[in-house]
Design a protein around this motif. Sequence first.
Motif, mmCIF file in Angstrom:
data_model
loop_
_atom_site.group_PDB
_atom_site.id
_atom_site.type_symbol
_atom_site.label_atom_id
_atom_site.label_comp_id
_atom_site.label_asym_id
_atom_site.label_seq_id
_atom_site.Cartn_x
_atom_site.Cartn_y
_atom_site.Cartn_z
ATOM 1 N N UNK A 211 0.864 -1.217 0.032
ATOM 2 C CA UNK A 211 0.031 -0.078 -0.070
ATOM 3 C C UNK A 211 0.856 1.289 0.182
ATOM 4 N N UNK A 212 0.521 2.230 -1.214
ATOM 5 C CA UNK A 212 1.313 3.341 -1.182
ATOM 6 C C UNK A 212 0.413 4.507 -0.909
ATOM 7 N N UNK B 175 6.986 0.435 -5.080
ATOM 8 C CA UNK B 175 7.415 1.718 -4.279
ATOM 9 C C UNK B 175 7.133 2.968 -4.969
ATOM 10 N N UNK B 176 6.487 3.988 -4.183
ATOM 11 C CA UNK B 176 6.302 5.203 -4.635
ATOM 12 C C UNK B 176 5.540 5.424 -5.955
ATOM 13 N N UNK C 194 16.693 8.357 -1.784
ATOM 14 C CA UNK C 194 16.443 6.917 -2.470
ATOM 15 C C UNK C 194 17.615 5.972 -1.980
ATOM 16 N N UNK D 79 17.074 4.830 1.406
ATOM 17 C CA UNK D 79 15.835 3.854 1.564
ATOM 18 C C UNK D 79 16.384 2.372 1.146
ATOM 19 N N UNK D 80 17.219 2.444 -0.026
ATOM 20 C CA UNK D 80 17.498 1.126 -0.497
ATOM 21 C C UNK D 80 18.432 0.375 0.528
ATOM 22 N N UNK E 279 11.508 -3.282 -0.871
ATOM 23 C CA UNK E 279 11.576 -1.810 -1.079
ATOM 24 C C UNK E 279 10.195 -1.179 -1.074
ATOM 25 N N UNK E 280 9.144 -1.985 -1.839
ATOM 26 C CA UNK E 280 7.770 -1.440 -1.720
ATOM 27 C C UNK E 280 7.017 -1.267 -0.414
ATOM 28 N N UNK F 224 8.882 1.853 1.056
ATOM 29 C CA UNK F 224 8.094 2.949 0.537
ATOM 30 C C UNK F 224 6.713 3.347 0.899
ATOM 31 N N UNK F 225 5.992 2.135 1.245
ATOM 32 C CA UNK F 225 4.625 2.467 1.813
ATOM 33 C C UNK F 225 4.678 3.062 3.125
ATOM 34 N N UNK G 23 6.761 4.956 4.321
ATOM 35 C CA UNK G 23 7.270 6.460 4.171
ATOM 36 C C UNK G 23 6.129 7.325 3.605
ATOM 37 N N UNK G 24 5.568 6.746 2.629
ATOM 38 C CA UNK G 24 4.573 7.526 2.285
ATOM 39 C C UNK G 24 3.016 7.561 3.042
ATOM 40 N N UNK G 25 3.045 6.805 3.892
ATOM 41 C CA UNK G 25 1.798 6.890 4.880
ATOM 42 C C UNK G 25 1.892 8.038 5.859
ATOM 43 N N UNK H 234 10.666 12.685 1.225
ATOM 44 C CA UNK H 234 11.921 12.108 0.190
ATOM 45 C C UNK H 234 12.537 13.290 -0.603
#
Lengths: 587, 169
Positions: A167-168, A179-180, B55, B58-59, B69-70, B73-74, B76-78, B84
């Motif tokens: 979930x993004x 991702x993103x 980035x 994060x990697x 990684x997803x 990212x999820x 971070x985005x939440x 970023x």
Amino acid sequence: MTTVYINKQAVEISEGSTIFDAAAKAGIRIPTLCHVENQFPKGACRVCMVDVEGARNMVASCTTPALEGMKITTNSKNVREARKFVVELLISEHCGECKTCVRNEDCELQQLATEMGIMEIAFPGETLKTFIDDSTPALVRDSGKCIKCRRCMTVCNEIQGVGSLFAQGRGFESKIGPAFDRHLDGVVCVQCGQCAAICPVGAITEKEHIDYVWEAIEDPTKFVVVQTAPAIRAALGECFGYEPGTRVTGKMVSALRLLGFDRVFDTNFTADLTIMEEGTELLTRLKKALVDKKQVALPQFTSCSPGWIKYAEYFYPEILDNISSCKSPQQMFGAVAKTYYAKKAGVDPKDIIVVSVMPCTAKKFECQRPEMNDSGFQDVDYVLTTRELARMIKQSGIEFRNLEDGVMDSPMGSGSGAADIFANTGGVMEAALRTAYQIVTGRELPVANLHLQPVAGLEGVKKASLKIEGCLPAWSFLEGVELKVGVAHGLGNAKKIIEAMRAGEEFHFIEIMTCPGGCIGGGGQPRFTTNEIRNKRIGAIYAEDEGKQLRKSHENPEVLQIYEEFLKQPLSHLSHELLHTKYFDRN
Amino acid sequence: MTELKTEMTSCNCGEIQEEELYERLKIIVKSQRTIPGALIPVLQTTQNLFGYLPEKALRIISKELKKPYSEVAGVVGFYSYFSTTPKGKYTVRVCLGTACYVRGGQDVLKALQKELNIGIGGTTPDKKFSLEVGRCFGACGLAPVVMVGDQTFQRVKPTGVGEILNSFE
């Protein structure tokens, strides 16, 4: 045991069950768009609402534990209206035109809307934006259609242990994806398509090759041959109203011929060829280790499942030498079709188009791997999933159920029962041992009905050992050796067996299949695949095997013929050139 | 002063500093590897270290914590806390929670956008200020509230934003 009352009916359930489970036990189906077997309940879609006496609000039945004495109502005006409201809200966001959607009439949201009598868009307003991601060879994502049920994310993270999808973002803007909000080719993805197989709507689908295949068939300068994987014949019938587990091999062959393919061949032929090569490779490795005392990569892993190969290239590059160098049966077929067969049939290989029908989406990726062109051309041109083949048959107006049984063409249409069982988890292992044991001892594999029972079935990680006794003189170094084999299906289980191996557990040969159940549960199979359906397809495949006289790869006359006329012997120079490959560290 | 400047230019101090930060990050992440739920604290530490979440960092976090990684990212985005993109020296947060909203937070935000000449999420070209919107700082009685760095300003009027910004060096 716990007793709850569902619509006043007493139901006894084991402790820890949810209301959803309890209702299922009472024979009551509660609609849901997110909850599926083999996944922890997510409570994401909110469709499975029920009333619980004394509770402040309605609850989602999939995440609510059923407690002693609970009085639950699953069918009342209130409940029906609440569920309808939730589905109306999902539809208000959903950016999908049913009539132009590939999932039309195969869509759980559409089905539920019809069932609930939703005849208008209750809340018109902003919908999600269409965002098409077709960056990978096998899969297409359309986040405008996504209802955020999180099934794909769960299968990708928890069952496959890959983690491409998550979930993004949050709120209306949130998306399930890489991702993103980037494209799928920007993250680790093995292209297994379990996401596409489990998606309730049209948000993730396979990349269609149908139009390319029609074009090739209609091009008079092209000679179009088709190969079908064993798993297709045990599942294609489901698209035409047959019970899961119905074998439709003969009808499938007739349909392919009517579609206009110039030759209808069998991937089973090259599955048998795989056994010859891979079995010999295993024996060669064992000889190197036991007789020559050389450093050799053991255990040997199978290499038929392209999702597994890509997974190992990402996550376990250090064991790439352990993976059999044999191409998958699909790729072996393409390589010999454009060399051996081209010569035999007197057709210029540049005019041959090889089409595969596969239960798999990763095969679309595999055929486009740059190294898969040993014939001098791209060995396999197009890959259709089982679902796509069913669509082509429907497009052509063929009455599938009325077809007579057809027979595959020769010389690449013969397959043994050992090749059939490649479709099942544990099948490649069993097929390999049927041949390897007989080569080494001169006797048949000493198990009932040739089935290696401990590695069959849906348990995630399976193990067996086989004592080799009475070896022929050439193989005397294997006398008394306890051959230890392991089988895993679903990449999460692959990880488990690799970790066990690293922790010191001894294996000689390990079979890995990317998808739960093996190919019969592949990402390209008819929806919706449950464990019950997996078991039925597995049963059909074993029945196909048992119904054959020819049950061992090394006895396949067409395989013996290709060695005699063309390849000479397993692991020959030409075999290495056409049938073997290399793997790459993807980090 | 002049000497110091020359030294900084000749040794490419900026780049070295960044490499050093990544070394520190690796040490931090490795020490957290076996701790369940380490992702969010690690992300916080990383953001404090770099001022944002590059980035590359994060990697590294994804690899070392063995999290896809997803998924990283999820997370971070939440959370709006994570960013970023590089931030200015001071982050200006305008509260648009209910109380601040009804007492004119929106007008204060507009005035700040005009004064700084950047949008929400933007950073001024001199990297001095970044502008963000917050959801309730828990100081509703003082609405509308603006935070600059860790300083809080209460009952801010659109005409007063210039003066607030000028008080920061």
